[in-house]
Motif scaffolding. Structure first.
Motif, PDB file in Angstrom:
ATOM      1  N   PHE A  78     -11.392  15.367   0.546  1.00  0.00           N
ATOM      2  CA  PHE A  78     -11.806  15.449   1.854  1.00  0.00           C
ATOM      3  C   PHE A  78     -12.300  16.575   2.322  1.00  0.00           C
ATOM      4  O   PHE A  78     -13.708  16.868   2.944  1.00  0.00           O
ATOM      5  N   GLN A  97       0.735  -1.283   0.115  1.00  0.00           N
ATOM      6  CA  GLN A  97       0.025   0.078   0.156  1.00  0.00           C
ATOM      7  C   GLN A  97       0.848   1.256  -0.044  1.00  0.00           C
ATOM      8  O   GLN A  97       0.381   2.216  -0.694  1.00  0.00           O
ATOM      9  N   ARG A 130      -7.505   7.975  -3.477  1.00  0.00           N
ATOM     10  CA  ARG A 130      -7.567   7.695  -2.026  1.00  0.00           C
ATOM     11  C   ARG A 130      -7.002   6.461  -1.703  1.00  0.00           C
ATOM     12  O   ARG A 130      -7.297   5.495  -2.406  1.00  0.00           O
ATOM     13  N   PHE A 131      -6.567   6.042  -0.597  1.00  0.00           N
ATOM     14  CA  PHE A 131      -5.820   5.062  -0.030  1.00  0.00           C
ATOM     15  C   PHE A 131      -6.466   4.757   1.300  1.00  0.00           C
ATOM     16  O   PHE A 131      -6.339   5.518   2.147  1.00  0.00           O
ATOM     17  N   VAL A 132      -6.629   3.626   1.675  1.00  0.00           N
ATOM     18  CA  VAL A 132      -7.229   3.351   3.056  1.00  0.00           C
ATOM     19  C   VAL A 132      -6.434   2.194   3.843  1.00  0.00           C
ATOM     20  O   VAL A 132      -6.127   1.150   3.298  1.00  0.00           O
ATOM     21  N   SER A 133      -6.350   1.950   5.161  1.00  0.00           N
ATOM     22  CA  SER A 133      -6.033   1.282   5.975  1.00  0.00           C
ATOM     23  C   SER A 133      -7.155   1.074   6.681  1.00  0.00           C
ATOM     24  O   SER A 133      -8.342   1.411   6.638  1.00  0.00           O
ATOM     25  N   ARG A 137      -6.090  11.172   7.182  1.00  0.00           N
ATOM     26  CA  ARG A 137      -6.910  11.505   8.369  1.00  0.00           C
ATOM     27  C   ARG A 137      -7.559  10.102   8.916  1.00  0.00           C
ATOM     28  O   ARG A 137      -7.412   9.187   8.126  1.00  0.00           O
ATOM     29  N   ARG A 138      -8.081  10.067  10.073  1.00  0.00           N
ATOM     30  CA  ARG A 138      -8.914   8.987  10.534  1.00  0.00           C
ATOM     31  C   ARG A 138     -10.056   8.689   9.842  1.00  0.00           C
ATOM     32  O   ARG A 138     -10.683   9.614   9.379  1.00  0.00           O
ATOM     33  N   ARG A 139     -10.102   7.451   9.719  1.00  0.00           N
ATOM     34  CA  ARG A 139     -11.510   6.957   9.109  1.00  0.00           C
ATOM     35  C   ARG A 139     -12.807   7.165   9.996  1.00  0.00           C
ATOM     36  O   ARG A 139     -12.405   6.766  11.191  1.00  0.00           O
ATOM     37  N   LEU A 171      -5.325  10.728   0.913  1.00  0.00           N
ATOM     38  CA  LEU A 171      -5.710  11.234  -0.150  1.00  0.00           C
ATOM     39  C   LEU A 171      -4.209  12.071  -0.808  1.00  0.00           C
ATOM     40  O   LEU A 171      -3.668  12.847  -0.258  1.00  0.00           O
ATOM     41  N   TRP A 193      -7.153   4.367   8.859  1.00  0.00           N
ATOM     42  CA  TRP A 193      -6.647   5.788   8.383  1.00  0.00           C
ATOM     43  C   TRP A 193      -6.994   5.670   6.775  1.00  0.00           C
ATOM     44  O   TRP A 193      -6.997   4.971   6.037  1.00  0.00           O
ATOM     45  N   GLU A 194      -7.134   6.986   6.450  1.00  0.00           N
ATOM     46  CA  GLU A 194      -7.213   7.428   4.958  1.00  0.00           C
ATOM     47  C   GLU A 194      -6.147   8.460   4.501  1.00  0.00           C
ATOM     48  O   GLU A 194      -5.696   9.353   5.268  1.00  0.00           O
TER      49      GLU A 194
END
Length: 356
Positions: free
Chosen positions: A312, A196, A211-214, A229-231, A220, A217-218
């Motif tokens: 965002f 990632q 956009r990438f997400v864990s 930023r936090r999801r 951009l 977290w996100e």
């Protein structure tokens, strides 16, 4: 007779090493516990082979330098005094004492990754190098020292490329000697794996907006920075149309000395053109309004793009509506159709207020 003497000396050496390691770890762990308000330590029986397995496990999964240090000899009040001793050394010591022990039967099954390493991979490596466990353990110790230097430079790099908001300036990141490695160390604690992090890095040479997400977290890829930023949690998504601010409204007669405030947190509208009650919601695709000072309608999506809003920021943009018509793009512009003119007799003043 000579072999018996040698074996006895070896076992005595092992016993001495065990006592020395236990005393050293206990002292370090006790100091850590004292700083936390306690004095006791918990000694666990991880040995050198466990640390070697951890090294190989992290290597296979794909880890940075911090993942190749093996198992730490101490972690707060937890100490591991046997990390310098092999499993075979411990078994020999138990035999010398004629002390029985129990083997967990699941350790003999190669259904798990760690067991596959222990039962299959390490025996194959020992065919190439009988001392492979000692070699890996020594490499792990050297990497532990190297990591101290590495982590110090990583922290300095974070200071150079990150803003106070936590966002990453792309231009500064690309000036670093190893930008991909620095980005990985920033993102990895947030739950992003090496694949990632690599995708995020490759996006820096592509168009913005991805956009990438864990798990929590996100990230951009914006025009000039990576926004982190936090999801949102599930309950937060349910209330996504509940604004994080309050609106204060006041209607007053127009006086000769009235001056329209010039700040984006306040909108002044012709009260007689507004139908109450007003509603507040997030903007939607297809929404249009007439920006103050303009004559034609403009899509809000186009307005926000022209204003160079990030994805965002767009997601968090609210509008105030009157009878289905947008009267104010909150914090930006009011609608020209509801503006205060020479014929306005009453003005509706709306203020955006943030709770401290």
């Amino acid at each position: 007779m000579l072999l018996i003497l040698i074996r006895s000396l070896m076992l005595r050496g092992i016993m001495f090493l065990l006592r020395w390691r236990l005393a050293k770890c206990a002292m370090i762990g006790s100091n850590n516990c004292v700083r936390r308000g306690g004095g006791a330590v918990i000694a666990v029986a991880h040995h050198r082979d466990d640390s070697v397995e951890t090294f190989l496990l992290n290597l296979i999964r794909g880890a940075g330098i911090n993942g190749l240090k093996g198992i730490s000899p101490h972690n707060g009040c937890i100490v591991r005094p046997l990390l310098e001793v092999s499993r075979q050394d411990i078994l020999d010591y138990l035999r010398c004492l004629r002390q029985g022990y129990v083997t967990d039967s699941t350790n003999l099954q190669d259904e798990y990754m760690r067991n596959k390493i222990r039962l299959n991979i390490l025996p194959m490596l020992r065919e190439l190098n009988p001392s492979v466990s000692e070699s890996i353990a020594e490499t792990s110790r050297r990497l532990t020292d190297v990591s101290l230097i590495y982590n110090k430079e990583i922290e300095a790099g974070k200071e150079r490329v990150m803003e106070k908001s936590g966002h990453i300036l792309i231009s500064r990141l690309m000036e670093e000697s190893a930008p991909a490695a620095l980005l990985f160390e920033i993102l990895h604690p947030l739950g992003f794996n090496s694949v990632q992090a690599g995708d995020v890095f490759r996006s820096l040479s592509a168009q913005s907006g991805k956009r990438f997400v864990s798990a929590g977290w996100e990230v951009l890829r914006d025009r000039t920075e990576l926004i982190i930023r936090r999801r949102k949690l599930a309950d937060e998504e349910v209330e996504e149309n509940v604004p994080p601010f309050r609106l204060a409204m006041e209607t007053q007669e127009i006086m000769p000395d009235f001056v329209i405030p010039k700040n984006k947190d306040t909108a002044c509208l012709d009260a007689d053109k507004v139908v109450l009650p007003l509603t507040v919601r997030k903007w939607r695709q297809g929404d249009k309004f007439v920006p103050f000072g303009m004559k034609g309608k403009k899509k809000i999506s186009d307005y926000l793009t022209d204003r160079k809003f990030s994805l965002f920021q767009k997601e968090n943009q609210y509008v105030v509506c009157s009878a289905g018509q947008i009267v104010w793009l909150v914090g930006e512009r009011s609608d020209d159709r509801f503006r205060v003119t020479e014929d306005t007799k009453r003005v509706l003043i709306i203020q955006q207020l943030w709770d401290k």
